[in-house]
Design an enzyme around this catalytic site. Sequence first.
Site, mmCIF file in Angstrom:
data_model
loop_
_atom_site.group_PDB
_atom_site.id
_atom_site.type_symbol
_atom_site.label_atom_id
_atom_site.label_comp_id
_atom_site.label_asym_id
_atom_site.label_seq_id
_atom_site.Cartn_x
_atom_site.Cartn_y
_atom_site.Cartn_z
ATOM 1 N N ASP A 73 42.145 20.408 -10.334
ATOM 2 C CA ASP A 73 41.736 21.009 -9.114
ATOM 3 C C ASP A 73 41.741 20.399 -7.860
ATOM 4 O O ASP A 73 41.886 20.907 -6.846
ATOM 5 C CB ASP A 73 40.125 21.196 -9.421
ATOM 6 C CG ASP A 73 39.835 21.852 -10.355
ATOM 7 O OD1 ASP A 73 40.389 22.962 -10.616
ATOM 8 O OD2 ASP A 73 38.727 21.814 -11.066
ATOM 9 N N GLU A 152 34.303 21.106 1.147
ATOM 10 C CA GLU A 152 33.438 20.828 1.756
ATOM 11 C C GLU A 152 33.777 19.838 2.790
ATOM 12 O O GLU A 152 34.593 19.202 2.945
ATOM 13 C CB GLU A 152 32.180 20.092 0.841
ATOM 14 C CG GLU A 152 32.456 18.865 0.512
ATOM 15 C CD GLU A 152 33.086 18.724 -0.623
ATOM 16 O OE1 GLU A 152 34.447 17.918 -0.688
ATOM 17 O OE2 GLU A 152 32.939 19.482 -1.538
ATOM 18 N N ASP A 180 21.199 9.618 2.865
ATOM 19 C CA ASP A 180 22.636 9.149 2.942
ATOM 20 C C ASP A 180 23.790 10.007 3.646
ATOM 21 O O ASP A 180 25.082 9.890 3.431
ATOM 22 C CB ASP A 180 22.830 9.050 1.358
ATOM 23 C CG ASP A 180 22.039 7.677 0.785
ATOM 24 O OD1 ASP A 180 21.575 7.111 1.564
ATOM 25 O OD2 ASP A 180 22.108 7.649 -0.494
ATOM 26 N N ALA A 192 31.159 21.913 -6.475
ATOM 27 C CA ALA A 192 31.774 20.810 -6.580
ATOM 28 C C ALA A 192 30.473 19.527 -6.031
ATOM 29 O O ALA A 192 29.643 19.555 -6.569
ATOM 30 C CB ALA A 192 32.985 20.614 -5.814
#
Length: 296
Positions: A73, A152, A180, A192
């Site tokens: 991937d 992303e 975070d 993902a």
Amino acid sequence: MTFKYHKVAIVGKHYKKEVSQMVETLYAYLQQQGLEIIIENDTAADTSLVNVAIASLKEIALRCDVAIVVGGDGNFLKASRLLALYSNIPVIGINKGKLGFLTTLAADDNALKNDLYAILKGDSSVTKMSMLKYRVDNNLRAPLEASIALNEIAITASRGLMFGLKVFIDGRYAFDQRGDGLIVSTPTGSTAHAMSAGGPILNPNQNSVVLVPICSHSLNSRPLVISDESVIDIYITDYNDPESVLSIDGRHDTILKAHQKVTIQKARKKVTVLHTKDYNYYDTLREKLGWSKVLF
């Protein structure tokens, strides 16, 4: 019935023996079909093939009818994203990695002789995957290949300390966050990093973007799904850490300083992925991720 795609490119993960072997097998099969084949430069160098046509990814995007990406991937993400920057060339994924969520064709003779054959004939289904682009402080632009994400765009602490974010959507204040970091994900990326951080799963054909907090120091911080037509402005507000990091599909880290602004919006380009005619996204969710698996 003739082939729909006559000029075929092969792109493989570098320095991986099993991928190189699959590339050689694939090359021989495509030759038998009488197709014109071009192999990506580094992919060809990893094989024992000689006297083959080679080209860069940019040249492949401009010259070929379709690209077959062999690997996992991660390799599919990188190759398909870069190809889409130069043209709307469709891509086919053959899995020689671990999960194979995006590379949906198996690396075996049956897949070559039946599935790949049918797709190259034009008997296929199509998924159009949207991408995201970003800029920092309205003027600091990364190189094109490092500014577009298929999965992303994530803003995270460079060390294990919290920092603050202020988020505006379409010019309107949305929320503040300390934690975070924050993931801004496409529907493709929703399975993902975003999913690992507790985000929802979105169908790749959906016209949406999801914002997923990473370890927010709050009991009421939740992922937010918005239209992919929206423009997202993220301000880095305060720090325990001297800097944060912006990454694209887990690559191309960009250092961010306090008070900088990151603007994220839908990219103009999309990745066109070819599957078998009977491809079912929800089958992939169940088989690859164990989604909605009945336990008893």
